[in-house]
Design an enzyme around this catalytic site. Structure first.
Site, mmCIF file in Angstrom:
data_model
loop_
_atom_site.group_PDB
_atom_site.id
_atom_site.type_symbol
_atom_site.label_atom_id
_atom_site.label_comp_id
_atom_site.label_asym_id
_atom_site.label_seq_id
_atom_site.Cartn_x
_atom_site.Cartn_y
_atom_site.Cartn_z
ATOM 1 N N PHE A 101 0.805 -1.230 0.000
ATOM 2 C CA PHE A 101 0.000 0.000 0.000
ATOM 3 C C PHE A 101 0.834 1.275 0.000
ATOM 4 O O PHE A 101 0.339 2.345 -0.324
ATOM 5 C CB PHE A 101 -0.951 0.007 1.213
ATOM 6 N N LYS B 39 -0.784 -7.062 -9.405
ATOM 7 C CA LYS B 39 -1.787 -7.160 -8.324
ATOM 8 C C LYS B 39 -1.513 -6.012 -7.362
ATOM 9 O O LYS B 39 -0.634 -6.094 -6.519
ATOM 10 C CB LYS B 39 -1.627 -8.512 -7.621
ATOM 11 N N GLU C 93 -4.902 -3.928 -2.198
ATOM 12 C CA GLU C 93 -6.344 -3.665 -2.173
ATOM 13 C C GLU C 93 -6.661 -2.356 -1.440
ATOM 14 O O GLU C 93 -7.748 -1.810 -1.567
ATOM 15 C CB GLU C 93 -7.096 -4.838 -1.523
ATOM 16 N N SER D 176 5.001 -6.946 3.587
ATOM 17 C CA SER D 176 5.522 -7.268 4.911
ATOM 18 C C SER D 176 6.330 -8.570 4.865
ATOM 19 O O SER D 176 6.120 -9.409 3.981
ATOM 20 C CB SER D 176 4.353 -7.428 5.884
ATOM 21 N N CYS E 205 9.646 1.568 3.816
ATOM 22 C CA CYS E 205 10.511 0.479 4.253
ATOM 23 C C CYS E 205 11.931 1.002 4.486
ATOM 24 O O CYS E 205 12.767 0.297 5.027
ATOM 25 C CB CYS E 205 10.521 -0.641 3.236
ATOM 26 N N GLU F 133 8.481 -3.546 13.391
ATOM 27 C CA GLU F 133 8.295 -2.441 12.449
ATOM 28 C C GLU F 133 7.043 -1.669 12.886
ATOM 29 O O GLU F 133 5.955 -2.237 12.945
ATOM 30 C CB GLU F 133 8.096 -3.016 11.045
HETATM 31 P P1 NAD Z 1 1.276 -6.638 3.132
HETATM 32 O O1 NAD Z 1 2.283 -7.722 3.247
HETATM 33 O O2 NAD Z 1 0.137 -6.631 4.080
HETATM 34 O O3 NAD Z 1 0.607 -6.667 1.667
HETATM 35 C C1 NAD Z 1 1.387 -6.731 0.508
HETATM 36 C C2 NAD Z 1 0.600 -7.490 -0.555
HETATM 37 O O4 NAD Z 1 0.333 -8.796 -0.075
HETATM 38 C C3 NAD Z 1 -0.723 -6.853 -0.890
HETATM 39 O O5 NAD Z 1 -0.891 -6.839 -2.289
HETATM 40 C C4 NAD Z 1 -1.740 -7.745 -0.203
HETATM 41 O O6 NAD Z 1 -2.944 -7.856 -0.903
HETATM 42 C C5 NAD Z 1 -1.052 -9.082 -0.147
HETATM 43 N N1 NAD Z 1 -1.429 -9.875 1.035
HETATM 44 C C6 NAD Z 1 -1.810 -9.401 2.242
HETATM 45 N N2 NAD Z 1 -2.054 -10.434 3.087
HETATM 46 C C7 NAD Z 1 -1.820 -11.579 2.390
HETATM 47 C C8 NAD Z 1 -1.883 -12.964 2.714
HETATM 48 N N3 NAD Z 1 -2.251 -13.375 3.920
HETATM 49 N N4 NAD Z 1 -1.540 -13.850 1.759
HETATM 50 C C9 NAD Z 1 -1.171 -13.449 0.535
HETATM 51 N N5 NAD Z 1 -1.101 -12.140 0.171
HETATM 52 C C10 NAD Z 1 -1.418 -11.210 1.096
HETATM 53 O O7 NAD Z 1 2.078 -5.257 3.145
HETATM 54 P P2 NAD Z 1 1.486 -3.785 3.191
HETATM 55 O O8 NAD Z 1 0.891 -3.541 4.539
HETATM 56 O O9 NAD Z 1 0.662 -3.517 1.996
HETATM 57 O O10 NAD Z 1 2.824 -2.928 3.021
HETATM 58 C C11 NAD Z 1 3.617 -2.530 4.108
HETATM 59 C C12 NAD Z 1 4.788 -3.465 4.277
HETATM 60 O O11 NAD Z 1 5.525 -3.538 3.078
HETATM 61 C C13 NAD Z 1 5.769 -2.990 5.332
HETATM 62 O O12 NAD Z 1 6.196 -4.100 6.070
HETATM 63 C C14 NAD Z 1 6.919 -2.412 4.510
HETATM 64 O O13 NAD Z 1 8.164 -2.404 5.155
HETATM 65 C C15 NAD Z 1 6.904 -3.329 3.356
HETATM 66 N N6 NAD Z 1 7.581 -2.741 2.209
HETATM 67 C C16 NAD Z 1 8.819 -3.196 1.926
HETATM 68 C C17 NAD Z 1 9.526 -2.644 0.891
HETATM 69 C C18 NAD Z 1 10.910 -3.124 0.581
HETATM 70 O O14 NAD Z 1 11.454 -2.648 -0.386
HETATM 71 N N7 NAD Z 1 11.495 -4.022 1.343
HETATM 72 C C19 NAD Z 1 8.950 -1.618 0.120
HETATM 73 C C20 NAD Z 1 7.672 -1.191 0.433
HETATM 74 C C21 NAD Z 1 6.984 -1.774 1.487
#
Ligand code: NAD
Length: 490
Positions: A155, A179, A182, A232, A287, A381
């Site tokens: 997001f 994808k 959401e 994450s 991140c 985090e």
């Molecule tokens: P998230 O892991 O909740 O979601 C990421 C994606 O995974 C979304 O598209 C979501 O629909 C999907 N998803 C969520 N739950 C799922 C599940 N149970 N099974 C399969 N898919 C699922 O992450 P977020 O809250 O959208 O983003 C924030 C996180 O992303 C933070 O931890 C941040 O540090 C990390 N991030 C990391 C980087 C990097 O470069 N390392 C860059 C940006 C964000």
């Protein structure tokens, strides 16, 4: 009927160049974190919807991959000018769906432009190799696309993160399924529209909206060759294991806990403004956010300046909202717990209210001193505009704290000593190191990617390293002159 009351049309999937109806699919509501208002809905697609998109991408692949790369990049040159033309619209979308300030949203689109420019330089970067390996025998190695690939986004950067993957993967000849998160599905719709306007053939980029179910379907689909994921650590691990167990390539970027080590010889003003900006930019939802500072020795003066800088960061003015009501509650809980555990809250951003946007999800800039490594706020985090400060006597102790955390995205040192800086460069266990830089994002052509629990997979996601990820090598050996027989190979 409800659609008319929404600020943005209901989100649809995008398949073979068309916005497609997902009438039978359940939908979820999309809220603007700035105001807490319902602004759109999106379909929670199922495996059948993904399959339709994969079939479109598969059908587009033979012709797209056979198009010379110098023609493929022409579309992205045009696309870059469209990003510039529609900068305000794109930045407004990011702001509305993610809650950033306008300047932050604009910076995100500017970064998307830089990523597109890098992809346009691909013909210069992927020239193959050629050698006469034996008399009259020539070997060559060429980079070839993989086929249908997928990109799963988080997001926190609705526009930039899709640009980490779309331009490079597609310029290199792949066709793609995106994808989006959401929580922030609006920007992707506009990205697809602009790529179509730039001349991208139908089916080369497809968008499937949804949550867990669609991510799992991507990991399982037999016609998807590679999966990139950003999100994450918990989900990155699930995706990496599931995609690779289905014999796909995968790079999965996870969360982070980045430490800013501040030494007494650091430039006080520069350090204070950098640390405050690092922890609070994009409301701490990066991140690369420096969410944890380790003050080494006598740094009280610098800490005082950091607090002064942080006071200038005001919710609703130069500080955006966090993504959701739940995120706000989680962040505030972290602050409350740290305080109860004995840390000292120097600046408290709990219960921030922005006049006129009382239902928005705001947390004010927060600085907490005397945090200890065993506290939850030092380990997890937080993903909010919160700086947790720990104190040590030596740089080695600071490095030990940084290196004990399971993540490894970024680490930074603030100092005027070259040897201290070098020591951190050599000993910090992280993929991206900053020296007097609070957010050490490697700009193109350098690649983005952390270590440890911040990234699973061999390649980085952007820059030169991504070329390896999105392509495979074809090696060809040729001989045309039967008379030049010299050794076993000739
Ligand atoms: P998230 O892991 O909740 O979601 C990421 C994606 O995974 C979304 O598209 C979501 O629909 C999907 N998803 C969520 N739950 C799922 C599940 N149970 N099974 C399969 N898919 C699922 O992450 P977020 O809250 O959208 O983003 C924030 C996180 O992303 C933070 O931890 C941040 O540090 C990390 N991030 C990391 C980087 C990097 O470069 N390392 C860059 C940006 C964000």
């Amino acid at each position: 009927m409800e659609v008319q009351t929404l600020k943005y049309p209901a989100i649809r999937n995008y398949v073979a160049g068309q916005s497609v109806e997902s009438a039978s699919t359940p939908t979820m509501d999309v809220f603007s974190p700035l105001s807490g208002q319902l602004i759109s809905t999106l379909p929670l697609s199922n495996a059948a919807a993904l399959d339709a998109a994969v079939q479109a991408a598969k059908a587009a692949f033979p012709s797209w991959s056979a198009t010379p790369i110098k023609e493929r990049v022409q579309i992205f040159y045009r696309y870059k000018t469209l990003l510039e033309r529609d900068m305000k619209v794109l930045a407004d979308l990011v702001r509305e769906e993610n809650g950033k300030t306008y300047d932050e949203a604009r910076a995100e689109v500017e970064k998307a432009i830089e990523l597109t420019e890098f992809a346009c330089s691909m013909p210069q970067l992927i020239q193959g190799e050629f050698l006469e390996v034996s008399k009259g025998v020539e070997a060559r190695a060429e980079r070839k696309p993989l086929g249908v690939v997928a990109s799963i986004a988080p997001f926190n950067f609705p526009n930039m993160v899709p640009h980490w993957t779309i331009p490079n993967a597609i310029v290199l000849g792949n066709t793609m399924i995106l994808k989006p998160s959401e929580q922030v599905p609006l920007s992707a719709v506009k990205i697809a529209e602009l790529l179509k306007e730039a001349g991208l053939p139908d089916g080369v980029l497809n968008i499937v909206n949804g949550d867990k179910e669609i991510v799992e379907a991507i990991c399982d689909h037999p016609d998807i060759q590679a999966v990139s994921f950003v999100g994450s650590t918990k989900i990155a691990k699930v995706v990496y294991i599931r995609a690779t167990s289905n014999l796909k390539r995968c790079v999965a970027l996870g969360g982070a806990k980045n430490h800013l080590m501040v030494l007494p010889d650091a430039h006080p003003d520069m350090t204070a403004s950098n640390v405050a900006a690092s922890m609070s930019g994009c409301a701490g939802q990066r991140c690369m956010a420096g969410s944890t500072m380790v003050g080494v020795g006598a740094v009280d003066g610098i800490v005082a300046k950091i607090v002064e800088e942080a006071k200038k960061i005001v919710a609703g003015q130069n500080l955006g909202s966090v993504i959701s009501k739940e995120a706000k509650a989680r962040i505030e809980q972290h602050i409350t717990e740290a305080e109860a555990a004995g840390a000292k809250v120097l600046l408290d951003g709990r219960n921030a209210v922005v006049p006129g946007q009382e239902d928005g999800y705001y947390v004010g800039a927060t600085v907490i001193d005397y945090v200890t490594p065993d506290m939850r706020i030092a380990q997890e985090e937080v993903f909010g505009p919160v700086l947790a400060i720990m104190r040590t006597d030596t740089l080695d102790e600071a490095l030990a704290i940084e290196n004990a955390n399971p993540y490894g995205n970024a680490a930074a040192v603030f100092t005027s000593s070259g040897s201290s800086a070098r020591y951190v460069m050599d000993h910090a266990n992280a993929g991206m190191i900053g020296v007097n830089i609070g957010v050490p994002v490697p700009r193109e052509p350098f690649s983005f990617g952390g270590w440890n629990d911040s990234k699973f997979g061999a390649c980085d996601i952007t820059g030169k390293s991504s070329i390896e990820f999105w392509t495979q090598l074809k090696k060809t050996t040729t001989k045309w002159n039967p008379e030049s027989r010299v050794n076993w190979m000739s």
